[in-house]
Design a protein around this motif. Structure first.
Motif, PDB file in Angstrom:
ATOM      1  N   LEU A   1       3.005 -21.158 -40.853  1.00  0.00           N
ATOM      2  CA  LEU A   1       1.661 -21.081 -40.652  1.00  0.00           C
ATOM      3  C   LEU A   1       1.393 -21.046 -38.922  1.00  0.00           C
ATOM      4  O   LEU A   1       0.400 -20.582 -38.524  1.00  0.00           O
ATOM      5  N   LEU A   2       2.099 -22.210 -38.383  1.00  0.00           N
ATOM      6  CA  LEU A   2       1.669 -22.488 -36.910  1.00  0.00           C
ATOM      7  C   LEU A   2       2.401 -21.212 -36.189  1.00  0.00           C
ATOM      8  O   LEU A   2       2.203 -21.061 -34.960  1.00  0.00           O
ATOM      9  N   SER A   3       3.241 -20.528 -36.642  1.00  0.00           N
ATOM     10  CA  SER A   3       3.728 -19.229 -35.915  1.00  0.00           C
ATOM     11  C   SER A   3       3.048 -18.138 -36.169  1.00  0.00           C
ATOM     12  O   SER A   3       3.342 -17.023 -35.492  1.00  0.00           O
ATOM     13  N   GLY A   4       1.828 -17.921 -36.909  1.00  0.00           N
ATOM     14  CA  GLY A   4       1.286 -17.062 -37.323  1.00  0.00           C
ATOM     15  C   GLY A   4       0.100 -16.486 -36.603  1.00  0.00           C
ATOM     16  O   GLY A   4      -0.180 -15.229 -36.705  1.00  0.00           O
ATOM     17  N   ALA A   5      -0.766 -17.357 -35.957  1.00  0.00           N
ATOM     18  CA  ALA A   5      -1.780 -16.735 -35.245  1.00  0.00           C
ATOM     19  C   ALA A   5      -2.088 -17.803 -34.033  1.00  0.00           C
ATOM     20  O   ALA A   5      -1.642 -18.887 -34.138  1.00  0.00           O
ATOM     21  N   SER A   6      -3.232 -17.392 -33.498  1.00  0.00           N
ATOM     22  CA  SER A   6      -3.775 -18.394 -32.567  1.00  0.00           C
ATOM     23  C   SER A   6      -4.654 -19.445 -33.273  1.00  0.00           C
ATOM     24  O   SER A   6      -4.954 -19.417 -34.521  1.00  0.00           O
ATOM     25  N   THR A   7      -4.830 -20.797 -32.582  1.00  0.00           N
ATOM     26  CA  THR A   7      -5.439 -21.840 -33.120  1.00  0.00           C
ATOM     27  C   THR A   7      -6.859 -21.533 -33.507  1.00  0.00           C
ATOM     28  O   THR A   7      -7.314 -21.786 -34.742  1.00  0.00           O
ATOM     29  N   GLN A   8      -7.631 -20.627 -32.859  1.00  0.00           N
ATOM     30  CA  GLN A   8      -8.804 -20.085 -33.211  1.00  0.00           C
ATOM     31  C   GLN A   8      -8.948 -19.254 -34.868  1.00  0.00           C
ATOM     32  O   GLN A   8      -9.716 -19.657 -35.380  1.00  0.00           O
ATOM     33  N   LEU A   9      -7.855 -18.500 -34.860  1.00  0.00           N
ATOM     34  CA  LEU A   9      -7.876 -17.922 -36.251  1.00  0.00           C
ATOM     35  C   LEU A   9      -7.629 -18.803 -37.312  1.00  0.00           C
ATOM     36  O   LEU A   9      -7.919 -18.802 -38.210  1.00  0.00           O
ATOM     37  N   ARG A  10      -6.368 -19.653 -36.991  1.00  0.00           N
ATOM     38  CA  ARG A  10      -5.935 -20.613 -37.921  1.00  0.00           C
ATOM     39  C   ARG A  10      -7.188 -21.536 -38.316  1.00  0.00           C
ATOM     40  O   ARG A  10      -7.349 -22.077 -39.637  1.00  0.00           O
ATOM     41  N   ASN A  11      -8.024 -21.860 -37.436  1.00  0.00           N
ATOM     42  CA  ASN A  11      -9.222 -22.734 -37.851  1.00  0.00           C
ATOM     43  C   ASN A  11     -10.304 -22.256 -38.900  1.00  0.00           C
ATOM     44  O   ASN A  11     -11.132 -22.904 -39.377  1.00  0.00           O
ATOM     45  N   VAL A  12     -10.192 -20.962 -38.962  1.00  0.00           N
ATOM     46  CA  VAL A  12     -11.201 -20.058 -39.805  1.00  0.00           C
ATOM     47  C   VAL A  12     -10.462 -19.319 -40.932  1.00  0.00           C
ATOM     48  O   VAL A  12     -11.154 -19.381 -42.151  1.00  0.00           O
ATOM     49  N   ALA A  13      -9.210 -18.988 -40.676  1.00  0.00           N
ATOM     50  CA  ALA A  13      -8.673 -18.231 -41.745  1.00  0.00           C
ATOM     51  C   ALA A  13      -8.209 -19.157 -43.172  1.00  0.00           C
ATOM     52  O   ALA A  13      -7.607 -20.392 -43.033  1.00  0.00           O
ATOM     53  N   THR A  14      -8.475 -18.672 -44.179  1.00  0.00           N
ATOM     54  CA  THR A  14      -8.101 -19.382 -45.377  1.00  0.00           C
ATOM     55  C   THR A  14      -6.821 -19.213 -46.049  1.00  0.00           C
ATOM     56  O   THR A  14      -6.272 -17.782 -45.773  1.00  0.00           O
ATOM     57  N   THR A  15      -6.579 -19.931 -46.945  1.00  0.00           N
ATOM     58  CA  THR A  15      -5.189 -20.041 -47.857  1.00  0.00           C
ATOM     59  C   THR A  15      -5.297 -18.397 -48.557  1.00  0.00           C
ATOM     60  O   THR A  15      -4.420 -17.637 -48.621  1.00  0.00           O
ATOM     61  N   ALA A  16      -6.466 -18.369 -49.492  1.00  0.00           N
ATOM     62  CA  ALA A  16      -6.750 -17.128 -50.213  1.00  0.00           C
ATOM     63  C   ALA A  16      -6.752 -15.656 -49.435  1.00  0.00           C
ATOM     64  O   ALA A  16      -6.148 -14.977 -49.678  1.00  0.00           O
ATOM     65  N   GLY A  17      -7.508 -16.101 -48.218  1.00  0.00           N
ATOM     66  CA  GLY A  17      -7.513 -14.626 -47.207  1.00  0.00           C
ATOM     67  C   GLY A  17      -6.037 -14.286 -46.794  1.00  0.00           C
ATOM     68  O   GLY A  17      -5.929 -13.344 -46.521  1.00  0.00           O
ATOM     69  N   ASN A  18      -5.289 -15.443 -46.562  1.00  0.00           N
ATOM     70  CA  ASN A  18      -3.973 -15.183 -45.914  1.00  0.00           C
ATOM     71  C   ASN A  18      -3.213 -14.427 -47.249  1.00  0.00           C
ATOM     72  O   ASN A  18      -2.498 -13.424 -46.798  1.00  0.00           O
ATOM     73  N   VAL A  19      -3.273 -14.922 -48.427  1.00  0.00           N
ATOM     74  CA  VAL A  19      -2.552 -14.261 -49.621  1.00  0.00           C
ATOM     75  C   VAL A  19      -3.003 -12.654 -49.508  1.00  0.00           C
ATOM     76  O   VAL A  19      -2.289 -11.844 -50.038  1.00  0.00           O
ATOM     77  N   MET A  20      -4.263 -12.587 -49.432  1.00  0.00           N
ATOM     78  CA  MET A  20      -4.968 -11.279 -49.398  1.00  0.00           C
ATOM     79  C   MET A  20      -4.904 -10.192 -48.208  1.00  0.00           C
ATOM     80  O   MET A  20      -5.149  -9.303 -48.302  1.00  0.00           O
ATOM     81  N   GLN A  21      -4.097 -10.773 -47.168  1.00  0.00           N
ATOM     82  CA  GLN A  21      -4.277  -9.968 -46.065  1.00  0.00           C
ATOM     83  C   GLN A  21      -3.466  -8.731 -46.160  1.00  0.00           C
ATOM     84  O   GLN A  21      -2.406  -8.457 -46.818  1.00  0.00           O
ATOM     85  N   ARG A  22      -4.148  -7.967 -45.323  1.00  0.00           N
ATOM     86  CA  ARG A  22      -3.550  -6.273 -45.541  1.00  0.00           C
ATOM     87  C   ARG A  22      -2.802  -6.140 -44.500  1.00  0.00           C
ATOM     88  O   ARG A  22      -2.824  -6.504 -43.297  1.00  0.00           O
ATOM     89  N   THR A  23      -1.994  -4.828 -44.399  1.00  0.00           N
ATOM     90  CA  THR A  23      -1.056  -4.295 -43.431  1.00  0.00           C
ATOM     91  C   THR A  23      -1.720  -4.068 -42.066  1.00  0.00           C
ATOM     92  O   THR A  23      -3.075  -3.785 -42.200  1.00  0.00           O
ATOM     93  N   ARG A  24      -0.753  -4.411 -41.102  1.00  0.00           N
ATOM     94  CA  ARG A  24      -1.343  -3.877 -39.622  1.00  0.00           C
ATOM     95  C   ARG A  24      -0.788  -2.499 -39.465  1.00  0.00           C
ATOM     96  O   ARG A  24      -0.832  -2.053 -38.118  1.00  0.00           O
ATOM     97  N   CYS A  25      -0.322  -1.783 -40.375  1.00  0.00           N
ATOM     98  CA  CYS A  25       0.353  -0.469 -39.847  1.00  0.00           C
ATOM     99  C   CYS A  25      -0.772   0.264 -39.345  1.00  0.00           C
ATOM    100  O   CYS A  25      -1.828   0.489 -39.601  1.00  0.00           O
TER     101      CYS A  25
END
Length: 328
Positions: free
Chosen positions: A95-119
């Motif tokens: 989790l701590l390697s995944g995004a900035s602090t600002q994003l981690r503060n609002v991004a949710t567990t379920a939202g991360n599970v639903m995350q879509r590709t950056r292709c």
């Protein structure tokens, strides 16, 4: 931006009722991925159901040793939770390697599970993409595919899954609980994300109107230690070129049990049972780790620009295993 209706749900039942079986509706919580997709005109919801007021923000230790995580728990709260730090450090590191602090503060567990590709082909409506528009073709196959997948690909899609959190959960073992028009059901984490095959537009095992309410981690393996290693172009908030979540339990100098999951190289968070089998009962040596890495990547298929990911992933596996076994 296109117009859409907005409704706020007060509980899970109301949220699923507001969504119903409407293909044009979406749930929204942190919105760190969904809003991007809407702005790019990739996703075009006609109705957004806000679930931020739902009582799904708790992290609960269960009597059987598992850890129940509410869908709306933020990535920051999850990463720093005392039980996660003590029993699931590989998840905290991911989790701590995944995004900035600002994003981690609002991004949710379920939202991360639903995350879509950056292709970039998926994210560009002017380019062909079977995931976005079935039957239109895959621009990445003959295009610039340096960051694309080498495991789990098909002739229809080679988009890589972007999540770090999901790689950690894949190694730990988990269950996703959803609620929808058909009631409540549990989905094993390993079965939730789908391989593209010839239907890359189907990314997960959710039915219409189903809402993720919890993710429950398996009880920790007795005596196990974990480590998440992420290899990327730059250290600051970059997606993985290859990553490895390794969880290992030892009996003396021999590996009693191991869990290996990989990121940055698969079309879904990738659990390598082949690597785990190669490690079981073996001494914790570099030779053993290299054999496990070879087993993990035996089925990899490279494309024009991403062949380097195969040896890179092998390095990630060997280094992660060396780190976690050195912690004894």
């Amino acid at each position: 931006m296109r117009n859409f209706d907005y409704q706020r749900a007060g509980d899970v039942a109301e949220a699923t009722a507001l969504h119903g079986n409407d293909h044009s509706a979406d749930f929204i919580a942190g919105g760190t991925n969904l809003i991007d997709m809407v702005k790019l005109d990739i996703m075009r919801p006609q109705r957004l159901v806000d679930v931020n007021r739902l009582p799904l923000t708790d992290i609960e230790s269960l009597d059987d040793g598992r850890l129940k995580i509410g869908a709306l728990v933020t990535n920051t709260d999850l990463a720093y939770h005392e039980r996660v730090l003590a029993d699931y450090p590989v998840l905290s590191e991911a989790l701590l390697s995944g995004a900035s602090t600002q994003l981690r503060n609002v991004a949710t567990t379920a939202g991360n599970v639903m995350q879509r590709t950056r292709c970039p082909y998926f994210r560009n409506p002017a380019r062909p993409c079977n995931k976005r528009e079935p039957g239109s073709g895959c621009g990445a196959l003959e295009g610039i595919n340096r960051n694309h997948a080498v495991l789990g690909t098909s002739d229809h899609c080679i988009a890589v899954h972007p999540s770090d959190m999901c790689v950690g959960m894949q190694a730990l073992g988990a269950t996703i609980t959803v609620e929808g028009p058909g009631g409540t059901r549990d989905i094993p984490f390993e079965e939730y994300h789908l391989l593209p095959g010839d239907t890359p537009e189907r990314e997960h095992d959710l039915n219409d109107g189903e809402l993720i309410t919890h993710v429950t981690l398996d009880a920790p393996i007795d005596g196990a230690r974990g480590h998440y290693l992420k290899l990327r172009d730059r250290m600051s908030y970059e997606f993985a070129l290859a990553s490895c979540a390794a969880v290992v339990a030892m009996d003396g100098d021999a590996i009693r049990e191991a869990r290996i999951a990989l990121g940055g190289i698969g079309t879904k968070p990738w659990r390598s049972h082949e690597a785990e089998a190669a490690l079981s009962g073996q001494p914790a040596t570099e030779q053993t780790f290299e054999k496990a890495a070879e087993a993990a990547m035996a089925g990899a298929v490279a494309h024009r620009d991403n062949a380097f990911k195969i040896p890179l992933a092998k390095q990630a596996i060997v280094r992660a295993l060396a780190t976690v076994t050195a912690q004894r």
